[in-house]
Design a protein around this motif. Structure first.
Motif, PDB file in Angstrom:
ATOM      1  N   ALA A  36       0.806  -1.085  -0.038  1.00 43.40           N
ATOM      2  CA  ALA A  36      -0.039  -0.108   0.003  1.00 43.40           C
ATOM      3  C   ALA A  36       0.930   1.384  -0.029  1.00 43.40           C
ATOM      4  O   ALA A  36       0.713   2.202  -0.878  1.00 43.40           O
ATOM      5  CB  ALA A  36      -0.893   0.079   1.186  1.00 43.40           C
ATOM      6  N   HIS A  37       1.821   1.113   0.649  1.00 50.16           N
ATOM      7  CA  HIS A  37       2.741   2.528   0.787  1.00 50.16           C
ATOM      8  C   HIS A  37       3.659   2.476  -0.498  1.00 50.16           C
ATOM      9  O   HIS A  37       3.468   3.497  -1.014  1.00 50.16           O
ATOM     10  CB  HIS A  37       3.790   2.010   1.988  1.00 50.16           C
ATOM     11  N   ASN A  38       4.108   1.243  -1.216  1.00 48.56           N
ATOM     12  CA  ASN A  38       4.525   1.546  -2.516  1.00 48.56           C
ATOM     13  C   ASN A  38       3.675   2.116  -3.506  1.00 48.56           C
ATOM     14  O   ASN A  38       4.199   2.862  -4.463  1.00 48.56           O
ATOM     15  CB  ASN A  38       5.335   0.453  -2.991  1.00 48.56           C
ATOM     16  N   LEU A  39       2.489   1.620  -3.568  1.00 51.70           N
ATOM     17  CA  LEU A  39       1.601   1.882  -4.255  1.00 51.70           C
ATOM     18  C   LEU A  39       1.374   3.563  -4.272  1.00 51.70           C
ATOM     19  O   LEU A  39       1.339   4.300  -5.385  1.00 51.70           O
ATOM     20  CB  LEU A  39       0.260   1.249  -4.285  1.00 51.70           C
ATOM     21  N   LYS A  40       1.200   3.985  -3.032  1.00 52.26           N
ATOM     22  CA  LYS A  40       1.094   5.287  -2.927  1.00 52.26           C
ATOM     23  C   LYS A  40       2.223   6.307  -3.317  1.00 52.26           C
ATOM     24  O   LYS A  40       1.844   7.288  -3.885  1.00 52.26           O
ATOM     25  CB  LYS A  40       0.697   5.819  -1.405  1.00 52.26           C
ATOM     26  N   ARG A  41       3.320   5.776  -2.840  1.00 48.77           N
ATOM     27  CA  ARG A  41       4.467   6.518  -3.215  1.00 48.77           C
ATOM     28  C   ARG A  41       4.795   6.609  -4.653  1.00 48.77           C
ATOM     29  O   ARG A  41       5.274   7.617  -5.378  1.00 48.77           O
ATOM     30  CB  ARG A  41       5.843   6.011  -2.465  1.00 48.77           C
ATOM     31  N   VAL A  42       4.827   5.298  -5.370  1.00 47.04           N
ATOM     32  CA  VAL A  42       5.062   5.372  -6.631  1.00 47.04           C
ATOM     33  C   VAL A  42       4.011   6.024  -7.710  1.00 47.04           C
ATOM     34  O   VAL A  42       4.411   6.888  -8.425  1.00 47.04           O
ATOM     35  CB  VAL A  42       4.919   3.936  -7.459  1.00 47.04           C
ATOM     36  N   SER A  43       2.717   6.178  -7.293  1.00 39.09           N
ATOM     37  CA  SER A  43       1.661   7.014  -7.906  1.00 39.09           C
ATOM     38  C   SER A  43       2.310   8.474  -7.816  1.00 39.09           C
ATOM     39  O   SER A  43       1.839   9.048  -8.714  1.00 39.09           O
ATOM     40  CB  SER A  43       0.230   6.677  -7.402  1.00 39.09           C
ATOM     41  N   GLU A  44       2.399   8.825  -6.650  1.00 40.31           N
ATOM     42  CA  GLU A  44       2.700  10.265  -6.436  1.00 40.31           C
ATOM     43  C   GLU A  44       3.936  10.645  -7.003  1.00 40.31           C
ATOM     44  O   GLU A  44       3.916  11.795  -7.775  1.00 40.31           O
ATOM     45  CB  GLU A  44       3.085  10.460  -4.971  1.00 40.31           C
ATOM     46  N   VAL A  45       5.195   9.967  -7.227  1.00 44.13           N
ATOM     47  CA  VAL A  45       6.373  10.326  -7.912  1.00 44.13           C
ATOM     48  C   VAL A  45       6.010  10.149  -9.478  1.00 44.13           C
ATOM     49  O   VAL A  45       6.397  11.134 -10.260  1.00 44.13           O
ATOM     50  CB  VAL A  45       7.376   9.246  -7.547  1.00 44.13           C
ATOM     51  N   VAL A  46       5.379   9.269  -9.951  1.00 41.95           N
ATOM     52  CA  VAL A  46       5.194   8.868 -11.413  1.00 41.95           C
ATOM     53  C   VAL A  46       4.385   9.876 -12.126  1.00 41.95           C
ATOM     54  O   VAL A  46       4.652  10.489 -13.082  1.00 41.95           O
ATOM     55  CB  VAL A  46       4.582   7.615 -11.712  1.00 41.95           C
ATOM     56  N   ASN A  47       3.221  10.474 -11.333  1.00 34.29           N
ATOM     57  CA  ASN A  47       2.396  11.429 -11.822  1.00 34.29           C
ATOM     58  C   ASN A  47       3.157  12.923 -11.641  1.00 34.29           C
ATOM     59  O   ASN A  47       2.330  13.876 -12.336  1.00 34.29           O
ATOM     60  CB  ASN A  47       1.147  11.318 -11.237  1.00 34.29           C
ATOM     61  N   SER A  48       4.113  13.107 -11.264  1.00 33.31           N
ATOM     62  CA  SER A  48       5.006  14.341 -10.703  1.00 33.31           C
ATOM     63  C   SER A  48       5.788  14.338 -11.832  1.00 33.31           C
ATOM     64  O   SER A  48       6.363  15.542 -12.238  1.00 33.31           O
ATOM     65  CB  SER A  48       5.432  14.670  -9.533  1.00 33.31           C
ATOM     66  N   LEU A  49       6.155  13.284 -12.746  1.00 30.98           N
ATOM     67  CA  LEU A  49       7.151  13.409 -13.660  1.00 30.98           C
ATOM     68  C   LEU A  49       6.541  13.947 -15.217  1.00 30.98           C
ATOM     69  O   LEU A  49       5.457  13.631 -15.297  1.00 30.98           O
ATOM     70  CB  LEU A  49       7.814  12.026 -13.913  1.00 30.98           C
ATOM     71  N   PRO A  50       7.355  14.888 -15.618  1.00 27.58           N
ATOM     72  CA  PRO A  50       6.962  15.404 -17.003  1.00 27.58           C
ATOM     73  C   PRO A  50       6.567  14.130 -17.982  1.00 27.58           C
ATOM     74  O   PRO A  50       7.566  13.353 -18.140  1.00 27.58           O
ATOM     75  CB  PRO A  50       8.025  16.440 -17.503  1.00 27.58           C
ATOM     76  N   GLY A  51       5.639  14.371 -18.689  1.00 24.74           N
ATOM     77  CA  GLY A  51       5.318  13.206 -19.685  1.00 24.74           C
ATOM     78  C   GLY A  51       4.931  11.984 -19.331  1.00 24.74           C
ATOM     79  O   GLY A  51       4.927  10.997 -20.194  1.00 24.74           O
ATOM     80  N   VAL A  52       4.663  11.797 -17.997  1.00 22.68           N
ATOM     81  CA  VAL A  52       4.184  10.395 -17.448  1.00 22.68           C
ATOM     82  C   VAL A  52       2.966  10.564 -16.777  1.00 22.68           C
ATOM     83  O   VAL A  52       2.886  11.379 -15.905  1.00 22.68           O
ATOM     84  CB  VAL A  52       5.295   9.731 -16.647  1.00 22.68           C
ATOM     85  N   THR A  53       2.009   9.591 -16.828  1.00 21.00           N
ATOM     86  CA  THR A  53       0.757   9.492 -16.098  1.00 21.00           C
ATOM     87  C   THR A  53       0.491   8.208 -15.884  1.00 21.00           C
ATOM     88  O   THR A  53       0.777   7.117 -16.449  1.00 21.00           O
ATOM     89  CB  THR A  53      -0.491  10.100 -17.162  1.00 21.00           C
ATOM     90  N   CYS A  54      -0.281   8.120 -14.755  1.00 20.50           N
ATOM     91  CA  CYS A  54      -0.674   6.642 -14.216  1.00 20.50           C
ATOM     92  C   CYS A  54      -1.771   6.589 -13.641  1.00 20.50           C
ATOM     93  O   CYS A  54      -2.179   7.577 -12.701  1.00 20.50           O
ATOM     94  CB  CYS A  54       0.400   6.222 -13.079  1.00 20.50           C
ATOM     95  N   GLN A  55      -2.583   5.819 -13.965  1.00 19.36           N
ATOM     96  CA  GLN A  55      -4.036   5.727 -13.654  1.00 19.36           C
ATOM     97  C   GLN A  55      -4.086   5.111 -12.085  1.00 19.36           C
ATOM     98  O   GLN A  55      -2.930   4.415 -11.684  1.00 19.36           O
ATOM     99  CB  GLN A  55      -4.903   4.631 -14.330  1.00 19.36           C
ATOM    100  N   PRO A 102       2.184   2.705 -15.799  1.00 14.77           N
ATOM    101  CA  PRO A 102       2.090   4.335 -16.062  1.00 14.77           C
ATOM    102  C   PRO A 102       2.396   4.508 -17.901  1.00 14.77           C
ATOM    103  O   PRO A 102       3.072   3.679 -18.441  1.00 14.77           O
ATOM    104  CB  PRO A 102       3.235   4.982 -15.488  1.00 14.77           C
ATOM    105  N   ARG A 103       1.714   5.481 -18.230  1.00 14.31           N
ATOM    106  CA  ARG A 103       1.771   5.818 -19.512  1.00 14.31           C
ATOM    107  C   ARG A 103       2.846   6.793 -19.879  1.00 14.31           C
ATOM    108  O   ARG A 103       3.173   7.646 -19.115  1.00 14.31           O
ATOM    109  CB  ARG A 103       0.567   6.255 -20.161  1.00 14.31           C
ATOM    110  N   VAL A 104       3.858   6.460 -20.853  1.00 10.75           N
ATOM    111  CA  VAL A 104       4.922   7.547 -21.180  1.00 10.75           C
ATOM    112  C   VAL A 104       4.785   8.192 -22.437  1.00 10.75           C
ATOM    113  O   VAL A 104       4.587   7.392 -23.444  1.00 10.75           O
ATOM    114  CB  VAL A 104       6.369   6.754 -21.006  1.00 10.75           C
TER     115      VAL A 104
END
Length: 365
Positions: A272-291, A301-303
């Protein structure tokens, strides 16, 4: 050797373990009966799926057998289907709606299969792999009605059923929803549902044991299924024991319960921690989105690659997401899987990242 862990068991599995799996299924499904005679233990759920596909695929006839499969989806299943000489008919999950399965897309895929193959089955993964969605009851009911109307055999891959993390998400088995819909569906829709000790919190991949439960199968066909499973040796006995532990884990009051409970909670909290953390980080990256990831063990995630990156990958004879994953491995040491390995929609690029890791530190993604 009769009681040794190195001996053979009955074709369907050790009878006592099969009965406890039946009790586990019934308890999971709110008391809906489960007949041990309809359960087969195999060396992993994919092995059981292969046997059921063998049953469905016809070697003769003007058109090959077709199986509707999700995209993105588990590549091993697609390869198994094609290896039997059948056709994988892709239907696309809706990424913009959290990888939702829409029945309109199933109708589109079925229409496109006309003249190419004769679709006989619909394969579902719930929770999704690699997409991490958890199907709602409404979606499942629509799928069941579709399968009933089109006379498709329903194959439900439910190996990540324990791994549900979305606050509003709940795992429901296809068997439960099917039976709660009542007649005519609960009496007529043919269903094979799969589970495994290799996934979820058990995670004993090396012990190789899964099972299939069959619903609404003609008794004559069940005899043939017995022969199909008899042609191979039984599942490893240690793997069957792992399934037994999954079906009937330590309970409060048992000497091993405190350790078991602590271990399960640690795994759940870490994921649960990893899911939350990875979602936060990935969606903060330019050009990357994650449902949002509601369940399963992966983020997908989509690149959105710039044209120069796509051109460079093409010059090297690689798909853009494969090129990206190779660069990440070389420069960061992080192992990712490219989305092109999972039948992603044409024109899109993704990466798959596993959540089954030690806890991701706050300064890392």
């Amino acid at each position: 050797m009769g009681d040794a862990k190195s001996s053979y068991s009955a074709t369907a599995g050790i009878p006592g373990i099969v009965h406890r799996l039946s009790e586990f299924i019934s308890q999971r499904d709110g008391g809906i009966p489960s007949d041990p005679e309809n359960i087969y233990i195999s060396p992993g759920s994919q092995w059981a799926l292969q046997n059921i596909l063998n049953l469905l695929v016809k070697a003769d006839g003007p058109l090959r057998t077709g199986v509707l499969t999700p995209g993105p989806g588990h590549r091993v299943t697609t390869v198994s289907i094609m290896g039997l000489g059948a056709v994988s008919v892709p239907y696309h999950l809706d990424e913009d709606r959290g990888w939702e399965l829409q029945v309109e897309e199933l109708h589109r895929a079925l229409e496109e299969a006309k003249g190419i193959c004769n679709p006989a089955a619909l394969y579902i993964t719930n929770p999704g792999n690699p997409t991490g969605q958890v199907q709602s009851r409404k979606s499942m009911e629509e799928v069941i009605r579709f399968a009933s109307e089109k006379k498709l055999f329903l194959l439900a891959d439910e190996v990540y059923q324990e791994c549900v993390f979305g606050q509003k998400s709940e795992f429901l088995s296809y068997k439960r929803v099917l039976f709660e819909m009542g007649s005519p569906y609960c009496d007529t829709v043919e269903l094979a549902s799969f589970h495994s000790a290799s996934k979820g919190f058990m995670g004993e991949c090396g012990l190789r044991a899964g099972y299939v439960e069959l619903v609404n199968i003609d008794p004559k066909v069940m005899k043939y299924i017995y022969k199909l499973f008899s042609k191979d040796s039984c599942a490893p006995v240690l793997g069957q024991i792992a399934l037994d532990m999954m079906a009937k884990p330590p309970q409060p009051g048992d000497p091993s319960y405190p350790l078991y409970h602590t271990e399960i909670q640690n795994i759940r909290n870490t994921m649960a921690h990893n899911l939350k953390r990875v979602s936060e980080v990935v969606n903060s990256l330019p050009g990357v989105t994650c449902q949002p990831v509601e369940g399963g063990a992966f983020a997908f995630p989509r690149v959105h690659f710039p044209p120069k990156a796509i051109q460079k990958a093409e010059e090297l004879g690689m798909k853009p997401d494969t090129f990206y994953c190779m660069k990440i491995l070389e420069e960061v040491g992080l192992l990712l899987s490219p989305g092109c390995d999972f039948d992603q929609k044409s024109g899109t690029h993704h990466i798959r990242y596993t959540m089954v890791n030690p806890r991701v530190p706050s300064g890392q993604a």
